[in-house]
Design a protein around this motif. Sequence first.
Motif, PDB file in Angstrom:
ATOM      1  N   LEU A  41      11.883   6.260 -16.237  1.00 36.82           N
ATOM      2  CA  LEU A  41      12.960   4.894 -16.375  1.00 36.82           C
ATOM      3  C   LEU A  41      13.512   4.440 -15.284  1.00 36.82           C
ATOM      4  N   GLN A  42      13.703   5.568 -14.268  1.00 35.35           N
ATOM      5  CA  GLN A  42      13.832   4.467 -12.963  1.00 35.35           C
ATOM      6  C   GLN A  42      12.604   2.996 -12.627  1.00 35.35           C
ATOM      7  N   ALA A  43      11.823   3.253 -12.859  1.00 26.92           N
ATOM      8  CA  ALA A  43       9.867   2.583 -12.800  1.00 26.92           C
ATOM      9  C   ALA A  43      10.570   0.882 -13.951  1.00 26.92           C
ATOM     10  N   TYR A  44      11.339   1.260 -14.769  1.00 28.72           N
ATOM     11  CA  TYR A  44      10.683   0.162 -15.844  1.00 28.72           C
ATOM     12  C   TYR A  44      12.094  -0.595 -15.029  1.00 28.72           C
ATOM     13  N   GLU A  45      13.242   0.858 -15.208  1.00 32.80           N
ATOM     14  CA  GLU A  45      14.485  -0.009 -14.832  1.00 32.80           C
ATOM     15  C   GLU A  45      14.202  -1.662 -13.833  1.00 32.80           C
ATOM     16  N   LYS A  46      13.596  -0.727 -12.043  1.00 32.54           N
ATOM     17  CA  LYS A  46      13.273  -1.790 -11.348  1.00 32.54           C
ATOM     18  C   LYS A  46      12.236  -2.657 -11.618  1.00 32.54           C
ATOM     19  N   LYS A  84       8.120  -0.565  -3.003  1.00 32.05           N
ATOM     20  CA  LYS A  84       6.797  -1.617  -2.441  1.00 32.05           C
ATOM     21  C   LYS A  84       7.286  -2.194  -4.033  1.00 32.05           C
ATOM     22  N   ILE A  85       7.629  -3.221  -4.590  1.00 35.27           N
ATOM     23  CA  ILE A  85       6.972  -4.237  -5.889  1.00 35.27           C
ATOM     24  C   ILE A  85       6.189  -5.012  -5.671  1.00 35.27           C
ATOM     25  N   TYR A  86       4.853  -4.915  -6.477  1.00 37.76           N
ATOM     26  CA  TYR A  86       4.309  -6.287  -6.768  1.00 37.76           C
ATOM     27  C   TYR A  86       5.059  -6.373  -7.750  1.00 37.76           C
ATOM     28  N   GLU A 100       1.679 -11.193  -5.720  1.00 35.81           N
ATOM     29  CA  GLU A 100       1.653 -10.539  -4.956  1.00 35.81           C
ATOM     30  C   GLU A 100       0.781  -8.748  -5.713  1.00 35.81           C
ATOM     31  N   MET A 101      -0.161  -8.469  -5.586  1.00 38.91           N
ATOM     32  CA  MET A 101      -0.706  -7.498  -6.422  1.00 38.91           C
ATOM     33  C   MET A 101      -2.055  -6.104  -5.256  1.00 38.91           C
ATOM     34  N   PRO A 102      -1.601  -5.157  -5.854  1.00 40.55           N
ATOM     35  CA  PRO A 102      -2.347  -3.935  -4.995  1.00 40.55           C
ATOM     36  C   PRO A 102      -4.021  -4.374  -4.339  1.00 40.55           C
ATOM     37  N   ASP A 103      -4.372  -3.810  -3.460  1.00 38.78           N
ATOM     38  CA  ASP A 103      -5.600  -3.993  -3.128  1.00 38.78           C
ATOM     39  C   ASP A 103      -6.495  -3.239  -3.820  1.00 38.78           C
ATOM     40  N   GLY A 104      -7.856  -4.097  -4.608  1.00 40.86           N
ATOM     41  CA  GLY A 104      -7.956  -3.418  -5.926  1.00 40.86           C
ATOM     42  C   GLY A 104      -7.709  -3.370  -7.051  1.00 40.86           C
ATOM     43  N   CYS A 105      -6.692  -4.224  -7.278  1.00 40.15           N
ATOM     44  CA  CYS A 105      -6.001  -4.123  -8.802  1.00 40.15           C
ATOM     45  C   CYS A 105      -7.419  -5.271  -9.433  1.00 40.15           C
ATOM     46  N   SER A 106      -7.271  -4.823 -10.567  1.00 35.29           N
ATOM     47  CA  SER A 106      -8.112  -5.973 -11.193  1.00 35.29           C
ATOM     48  C   SER A 106      -8.349  -5.663 -13.121  1.00 35.29           C
ATOM     49  N   ASN A 143       0.526 -20.041 -20.729  1.00 41.49           N
ATOM     50  CA  ASN A 143      -1.111 -19.056 -20.731  1.00 41.49           C
ATOM     51  C   ASN A 143      -0.664 -17.545 -19.329  1.00 41.49           C
ATOM     52  N   PHE A 144      -0.045 -17.335 -19.268  1.00 43.71           N
ATOM     53  CA  PHE A 144       0.043 -16.204 -18.041  1.00 43.71           C
ATOM     54  C   PHE A 144       1.048 -15.262 -18.728  1.00 43.71           C
ATOM     55  N   VAL A 145       0.616 -14.641 -17.836  1.00 41.21           N
ATOM     56  CA  VAL A 145       2.096 -12.956 -18.033  1.00 41.21           C
ATOM     57  C   VAL A 145       2.625 -12.428 -16.597  1.00 41.21           C
ATOM     58  N   ILE A 146       3.910 -11.924 -17.205  1.00 40.21           N
ATOM     59  CA  ILE A 146       4.374 -11.577 -15.991  1.00 40.21           C
ATOM     60  C   ILE A 146       4.161 -10.597 -15.374  1.00 40.21           C
ATOM     61  N   CYS A 147       3.674  -9.719 -14.212  1.00 38.97           N
ATOM     62  CA  CYS A 147       3.117  -8.192 -14.271  1.00 38.97           C
ATOM     63  C   CYS A 147       3.969  -8.022 -12.927  1.00 38.97           C
ATOM     64  N   ALA A 148       4.758  -6.601 -13.261  1.00 38.63           N
ATOM     65  CA  ALA A 148       5.542  -6.234 -11.844  1.00 38.63           C
ATOM     66  C   ALA A 148       5.034  -5.272 -11.758  1.00 38.63           C
ATOM     67  N   MET A 149       4.218  -4.078 -10.834  1.00 38.30           N
ATOM     68  CA  MET A 149       4.064  -2.610  -9.855  1.00 38.30           C
ATOM     69  C   MET A 149       4.151  -2.222  -9.079  1.00 38.30           C
TER      70      MET A 149
END
Length: 463
Positions: A41-46, A84-86, A100-106, A143-149
């Motif tokens: 829940l906390q991660a979803y809100e952030k 740290k939110i990517y 900005e995305m984590p290293d190795g993310c694909s 033609n794109f999506v917003i990603c948050a990690m």
Amino acid sequence: MLKKKKSLVTYTIIMCGLIMTVGIACLLFIQNSIVKDDMELQAYEKLSQETRQVRRFLYYDQSKTPSIVTEYYDRDEELENDDKIYVFLKSPDGDFIDGEMPDGCSGKFPYQSDIDVIGFNGAKYYILTRKAKVGLKTLENDNFVICAMVAVKDIKANYKVLWYRTYTVIGVVALFFILFAIGLKRLVAVPMKELNVAINRSGQNLDFTEKLRYDGPFLELDMITESNNNLYDQVQREFERQEEFNANVSHELRTPVAVMHAQCQLSREIAEKNNDHEMLESIAVFERQTTKMKGLIEQLLQMSILDKNNVNLSVEDVDLLDVVESVCDDAEYICKKNIQFCYNLVPTVVKVNMNLIVIVVSNLVSNAIKYSNEGGTVEVTCGSDSENCYISVRDEGRGISKEQKNRIFESFYRADTVRNTEGFGLGLSQVMKIAKHYGGTVQVDSEVGKGSKFTFIIPVDNG
């Protein structure tokens, strides 16, 4: 012989430990489930907040390619967010566009309304994907999506204090349980063991004058102690009645037996004058039985004296060597089995009652002769060390079985129940009582078919 069973205290501690362990495991499982849901829940809100915020900082170039302006990242520095939110943009084919995305993310990250967990490079991340919007309007033909990690470990770090407090409480509970176990053992197991040792000691020594004591807080143990003390009183009174009866009967029988013995001697003289052989044979049988009766009475009197705790016997310096030689000389003279005596005697002076030591040596030597084979050997030893003095008698007779060893010091018990041997079963009982009177004991080393060795031991300083 008691069967080997678990102690009640040990069983209680084990059961309480199991109940506490299961309880803690259930609480940890529940807390872990709650924390896991709360972390999502906390991660979803952030992440949801970040996806909404990033829409305000999107820029489109002439080719309609989106990008995130630098003001977005300056805003993150101002907020000083510890997690740290990517945030990045990806095409539907999974190609990285900007951010900005984590290293190795694909890979592809299609739009989905709920949060998800992915893992790569040995780490786990919460991920949330959203469609591009300008204000409340979804862009057409986007033609794109917003990603948050965000890393799972970063969200989990927010619960560090909670887990620290949880394990602290578990440690405190475990410490209190250990203290409870130790306290229960000291308050129940130790007193019970002491009571058991005291009861066994009283039973082995047949001394019930020493009262059991319990000063603990438990009513049940106090009741057991009180019940045993009441039983001790009854048993002790019965012992005293028995001792008094033995003493009275022995005193009453001493005079008539002595008179009968004297009349036997007088009758023998008359029969000898009249040369009446049949009468002499009858008198010999009667005299032999009165002699045995007289010996039994004397033994009972001596035992009744030893049974009295406050008896004061005269003592003197006695050399055990002299007593052993004197008794053995008499025994060797009257012995009819052609027994050979071997001696290993050391002058040993001890302050005791002479008559009691004579009884000890006489009983041990007579037993050795009685149970020896024709032409056997009896070895007699006496001496002392720094603490004890001893008299040892060894024979090469039939020996004593393990079952008989446990009873040979009982009054009127005879190991030989088949052969018609003399005695009343009081000799070894007397020897043990005399040893205990002086604070000593009697040791037995015997093997069936190879003989027996009895060692009378008393302290050098037995005053």
